[in-house]
Design an enzyme around this catalytic site. Structure first.
Site, short mmCIF file in Angstrom:
data_model
loop_
_atom_site.label_atom_id
_atom_site.label_comp_id
_atom_site.label_asym_id
_atom_site.label_seq_id
_atom_site.Cartn_x
_atom_site.Cartn_y
_atom_site.Cartn_z
N ASP A 107 -14.71 11.24 13.17
CA ASP A 107 -15.06 11.26 11.75
C ASP A 107 -16.28 12.60 11.70
O ASP A 107 -16.26 13.61 12.24
CB ASP A 107 -15.46 10.12 10.86
CG ASP A 107 -15.78 10.40 9.46
OD1 ASP A 107 -14.90 10.51 8.83
OD2 ASP A 107 -16.85 10.52 9.08
N HIS A 305 -7.44 5.99 9.84
CA HIS A 305 -8.68 6.97 9.97
C HIS A 305 -9.59 6.37 11.12
O HIS A 305 -10.23 6.79 11.85
CB HIS A 305 -9.64 6.96 8.64
CG HIS A 305 -10.55 7.77 8.77
ND1 HIS A 305 -10.35 9.01 9.24
CD2 HIS A 305 -11.96 7.69 8.77
CE1 HIS A 305 -11.77 9.83 9.15
NE2 HIS A 305 -12.78 8.75 8.95
#
Length: 330
Positions: A107, A305
């Site tokens: 991320d 994610h």
């Protein structure tokens, strides 16, 4: 019968850094691999990778990025610009007694790792990015680009820009907000294609209004949520949100490197269901030019994610295979 907690064998230390101090959690010995987390997480997001990398013969070191956990939390968006975050990672390498390291990020941590490799190739010999692919500096001003998304709705990065606004939503119920955000972006609990996107808010609304109700990702038990919620209940959210508030500063700071490729050996691992891999499909398609040292890239089916937490065994295998194929660190 309770299972033993493998994190109890980890070594915690503080390293002096431009932030003031950086909290580092280590496991193993051998060539150094620095692990950098994203939002809203902490070193703990690498809990599955630390022992796996140690068992493979590496010294794995997961950091709390400035603004998170036990690391320093300087005030103001200017303290969270990319140049300073890269300097923190260099200080970690030096503070652990090494000259060079491999850096791995997820991320925002992937963005930090990529820029660490770009700006300091003398320190970072290879880079792996999880979830977020490398996109070279340049292009339009970030806040202008984010503001153009969503039409009448507001993209979450734009929502995070104003100090205090997102904090007012999150901090009264940190645990509930985190649980909803994690579920919204996980492959097994994210909203379906016909449900409203949790990445946008309606005028006057909240992000959490679109979190999937009563859904718990398979990787997130009460104990894991306790760790994350406990950290942010203690620290607040301003430090974590500071990274979003520095994007325009980065745009100006990094103008000299516009379009610059990363030449070191690299790896990309993403989730096939992660919105980031779709939003940044052009960045992935450009890897031949932007990552000329790319060894391999992988999209994991059914994964969202939180890749290294959703699919730890697969991520561990990909990281270890990649690391073992790299030239040994000096």
């Amino acid at each position: 019968m309770a299972h033993p907690d493998p994190t109890r064998s980890f070594t915690h230390r503080m390293v002096a850094s431009p932030a003031g101090r950086t909290h580092v959690v280590e496991c193993g010995s051998g060539p150094l691999v620095v692990l950098v987390h994203g939002f809203p997480e902490g070193w703990y997001s690498w809990r599955h990778q630390l022992p796996a990398l140690a068992a493979a013969g590496f010294r794995a070191a997961a950091v709390d990025v400035r603004g998170y956990g036990r690391s320093a939390k300087p005030a103001g968006a200017a303290a969270y610009r990319m140049l300073d975050l890269v300097a923190d990672e260099v200080a970690v390498v030096r503070g652990l007694g090494a000259e060079r390291a491999v850096i791995v990020g997820h991320d925002w941590g992937a963005n930090i790792a990529a820029h660490a490799a770009l700006l300091r190739p003398d320190v970072f010999s290879a880079v792996a990015m999880v979830s977020v692919p490398y996109a070279p500096p340049g292009g339009p001003r970030p806040t202008d680009a984010f503001a153009a998304l969503g039409g009448d709705e507001e993209f979450y990065v734009s929502y995070f820009q104003e100090p205090g606004r997102a904090e007012a939503e999150i901090e009264p119920d940190v645990r509930g907000w985190l649980a909803g955000w994690y579920a919204s972006l996980s492959g097994d609990t994210m909203p379906g294609p016909d449900e409203p996107s949790p990445y946008f808010r309606t005028p006057g609304g909240r992000l959490r209004d679109r979190f999937p109700p009563q859904r718990t990702p398979h990787w997130l038990g009460e104990a894991e949520l306790d760790v994350y919620a406990g950290e942010f209940e203690r620290t607040g959210m301003a430090g974590a949100l500071g990274r979003y508030r520095a994007v325009d500063l980065d745009w100006a700071d990094l103008a000299t490197w516009e379009g610059a490729p990363i030449g070191q050996p690299s790896l990309f691992v993403g989730g096939a269901l992660d919105a980031t891999t779709h939003w940044m499909a052009d960045a992935i398609a450009a890897f031949d030019h932007t990552l000329p040292g790319l060894v391999s890239q992988h999209l994991i089916d059914g994964c969202g994610h939180w890749v290294q937490q959703e699919r730890p065994a697969e991520v561990n295998r990909l990281l270890v295979e990649w690391l073992r194929a790299l030239p040994r660190l000096r």
